[in-house]
Design an enzyme around this catalytic site. Sequence first.
Site, PDB file in Angstrom:
ATOM      1  N   THR B 115       0.816  -1.209   0.000  1.00 60.17           N
ATOM      2  CA  THR B 115       0.000   0.000   0.000  1.00 60.17           C
ATOM      3  C   THR B 115       0.850   1.259   0.000  1.00 60.17           C
ATOM      4  O   THR B 115       0.539   2.247  -0.642  1.00 60.17           O
ATOM      5  CB  THR B 115      -0.930   0.002   1.241  1.00 60.17           C
ATOM      6  OG1 THR B 115      -1.732  -1.158   1.181  1.00 60.17           O
ATOM      7  CG2 THR B 115      -1.815   1.222   1.266  1.00 60.17           C
ATOM      8  N   THR B 192       1.752  -4.489   4.301  1.00 59.57           N
ATOM      9  CA  THR B 192       1.680  -4.777   5.734  1.00 59.57           C
ATOM     10  C   THR B 192       1.253  -6.209   6.043  1.00 59.57           C
ATOM     11  O   THR B 192       1.631  -6.739   7.084  1.00 59.57           O
ATOM     12  CB  THR B 192       0.687  -3.811   6.427  1.00 59.57           C
ATOM     13  OG1 THR B 192      -0.569  -3.902   5.768  1.00 59.57           O
ATOM     14  CG2 THR B 192       1.201  -2.401   6.380  1.00 59.57           C
ATOM     15  N   LYS B 271       0.874  -8.461  12.644  1.00 61.10           N
ATOM     16  CA  LYS B 271      -0.262  -7.619  12.264  1.00 61.10           C
ATOM     17  C   LYS B 271      -1.502  -8.166  12.951  1.00 61.10           C
ATOM     18  O   LYS B 271      -1.917  -9.290  12.673  1.00 61.10           O
ATOM     19  CB  LYS B 271      -0.440  -7.620  10.744  1.00 61.10           C
ATOM     20  CG  LYS B 271      -1.530  -6.664  10.265  1.00 61.10           C
ATOM     21  CD  LYS B 271      -1.604  -6.575   8.747  1.00 61.10           C
ATOM     22  CE  LYS B 271      -2.661  -5.556   8.335  1.00 61.10           C
ATOM     23  NZ  LYS B 271      -2.774  -5.404   6.885  1.00 61.10           N
TER      24      LYS B 271
END
Lengths: 658, 463
Positions: B115, B192, B271
């Site tokens: 991203t 991520t 994450k």
Amino acid sequence: MKFETKAPTDIDYEKEGTMIGLEFHQQVLAPYGDDDLNEKHGGKLFCACPAYLRDDEAHFTLKRRFRAMAGETGDVDITAQFEKMKQGTTIYEAFHDTTCLVELDEEPISPINENAMFRALAMAKKLFKLELVDEILVSRKTIIDGSNTSGFQRTALIAYEGKNSYIDVNGKKIGIYQANLEEDSAKNMGKEGAIKKYRLDRLGIPLIEIATKPDMRTPEEGLATAMRIGELLRTTGFVRRGQGTIRQDLNVSIKKGTRIEIKGVSDLDLVQLYIRNECIRQIRMLEFLKILETRKITSTMIKKMKGKDVSKLFKNCDAKFIKSALKKKHKVIGTIVPEFKGLIGYELQPDYRVGTEFSEIAKVTAGAGGILHSDELPKFGITQEEVDSVRAQLKAGENDGFVLIIGPKEVGMRTVEGLKMAISLWLESDGLIPEVRSPRADGTTGYLRPLPGKARMYPETDAKPISISKYINKIEKLEFEMPEDRIKRYISKMKLSEELAIQLSVHPQNTFFEELVAKNKVDANIVANTLMSTVINLRRANIPVDRITNKDYHQIFSAIGKGVISKDSIDKLLTAIANSDKKTSVNKLIKSLGLEMMNEEDVRETISKVVDENASFLERGMGAMGPLMGKCMKVLSGKADGKLISKLLKEEIQSRLK
Amino acid sequence: MAKKKSKKTSTSLYGNYNDMLKSRFESLKIQPGDHIVIKYGEKNIDGNLMAQTEMGDPSSIVVKLDNGYNIGIKVDETVHIIKKAGSVDLEKFQIRVPKQKKGLPGITLLGTGGTIASRIDYKTGGVVMAMEPEEIFASLPELFEEVSFDDVKSLFTLASEDLASPQWKVMAKHSADAINDGTRGVVLLHGTDTMGYSSAALSFMLPDVPVPVVFTGAQRSSDRGSFDGAFNLISAARIAANADIASVMVCMHGSSNDDYCNISRGTKVRKMHTTRRDAFLTINDTPMMNIDYQGIMNELNNDLPRRKKGNVDPKLEYDEKVALIKIYPGIAPDLMDYYIDKGYHGLIIEGTGLGHVPSFPPKEDNRDFLHAVKRAVDEGIFVGMTSQCLNGRVHPYVYRSTRITYQSGVIYLEDMLPETALIKLGWTLANYEDKSVAKIMSSNLAGEISSRSYYQEYMRNEI
């Protein structure tokens, strides 16, 4: 060049070639989910949170910083760049139960609120005769003033101009050219120092935006059009009502001027004044630019302006605000404004000088509280001596003006940069610069930012294109009753007073009102009075009436319709529901409060007892009716109809006098 | 095998338009961005053509109007399309690289995709990974006041789910080369979703790394004013340039505010949220440090490996024949058999609780997973145990079932994260002799195993 410092207070609108257009924003009432808060207040456009505006303390706050990003055409948007100068930190106030990660910019949007979409499409098509698009595409409109957590507003064009897209305003056709469905911004909660504060309860509430053509020619026409659009929208029952649910942008130009957008006017009473003052401002600004030209002021001169710390000169100043500022380690920053002597007091609008414009620029570019300038000094406790020493320190020439900013040093320095940018823009452009201005409480407008260009719109990636074909039939079948017709029906069929009928005809709860009357077989006047006055009185008395759900209302009127309770008990019951734990049913509350009406026999018995206890009154003959009625009402109020009590009491007295 | 072609950023020129419209556009030589007028019935629409998206109606023409709005107009073959002068260039992005200043600490920036390196594809309206690292600089001019760049390189433009050991090797190799060339630190831009896997991989591939190697990314897209990647990247660059810490790390938002970033050990980070800025949590450890908006660093851990002189000798080999098995109620033992039969060299089990697999289920259920585990160990496959609780440590002695599992030869991997254990295993199998695998897996090499569990390491729901 000679000039008049005072601005005129009236002008010939026709001669000046005035053109006015409106962008009317109205919050759409459209539940997203079926929880009580959504049912009652409507929902948001892209998440399941209720459109619930709150006055209580926020549950938590978040702090964010924004940046100007490269836009669709690869250029950083001019507006965004301008906002960047402010380097603002923004604080958001949020709630655990009525805001979610979508408002916090921590989660992609949920699918669009279909109720809101349907209602907006229906209003666009049926009220304004606009052509609906076939596929709705949501865009992101860059806005980084902090009013949106994402840095953009989601907006979609839903309808565009067709052959018959106009409304009739006092016999004149006003063209409508576009309708958008978009998210409302977060509510501005003021500032904490230089930090802006916003509240997220309002962010994401669906708005329908109706844009007119610039067909209005006078302030009166502007106001009449705004009122008519509002009336039409409200008659549908599809919109929210109350303070802050309507905002409009006014686009105003005169022939020699340019299009200026006055953003976010919520007070209809001031619409005419804003239009008038903007026309005056354009005339005056054009004259002012000519004056600058005759004084041979160039943008090169302006760009040499520099902020200087002149705090030392005010060490012994008697002015309180300067003393307290210096105590806080704030500074007095000064700059000359070359060749501006005598011009800073020039009025651009009635009672709004060039200096006022400087103040507004200082406010929006640097968050400064205000400025002082050479044309108003000495004053406010600042002496001629101090003025002279400032002029000397700034090396001001005889015709130079100066500006002083009091505050933190960087705020002062940023203000100077903001002024430099704004004034040099005036000088570099040919004529007036299209800009966005903010409405001030006194009817004048203040500088806000340059009018944004095209770069600020690009596709919302987290939404899919929505085909509207499945709504078309439903929209075609929908008939909105015009406000005029609804008033007539309320008076003739529902037997409401004219005043109540007019009020209710444009009330967003009018469909709910009709539903309550029809379902519960109850007198329309009782329902109307409850919604239009009882509830409002209770709210004024700080009763949390927002906690009363639509279901509660149905139960109340059902009880009245069935004769279980008297209409005199409504306010008692509403108060109890509003203050209840919301776990007790309305019927239980009726019982526990003892609000159930007595049957006729019990009433007769009670009256008989009251007469027994107060037999001495009977000496007055039928004259006892008055005082005994008072005694009876004390005991029976809410448990029996007043008329019945009166009838039975009369019979009781007559039988005893025999 | 032939090399794969790199992925296209746009599906096709016109996107999802139907054949009638595509051929109409082609014959009229109209491309997305061109100025057109559509006449259809009474409709008369003037604007610039946009491509139709995958989810849009193929028979609707998408037009960008002069006021910036896009609308879709449904048409059939009776539509009349006219090409006009004045097209807009929809994919013009300026790459602005501010001048480098002398005398600033030099760092290396390596892009991998994700991203943070994505932007909107204005042709399709979707997000694509097509951004050169330089494109991010346009919105980060202040970066050049603090650091200089020894090198800026885009290694790949891949989404994080498409990265695996071949890419980890490239990342590690380029990082090692830069370090050995004297860079002050390395910043890796990464998607991520699997950043924790890559940071674990580089933690092992760059043993005893002498300078900071910092992964960073973004949870919000780069088009918006609220882009979190800007602050993440500035913080990562500051850490790479100035922090007295030598480790592979992850630098991401520490809270939902834009106030500080947490610097987590590459082996202890995960994450934990799909979308929040502060999705990355250090598990079973405290973050190494945090860094605030002004760049002030605050050390949170007493046991930090310090920056030092010297080179790094990368160990890049990786054995892909490893797998991660998550235990769940009712899991079929033949899942285990599959890996054994396919010739896997090592398996990490994400057991329940303290490290359980179904060991004594009712006979008639045929769910004895332990039996399958024993078979794997007997066939010489390394089997390591971690916990699906993520937080806390596995323990082989507390229950009968864990004791038996342990005794059957499964190695209990303390408080190592399951994903970290998987990657460590792939790396260990490729770089060490078989007999030392168990020992290496049980030793702490890069912070992946801590000897003590501290009270403050566990994040609870506190409201």
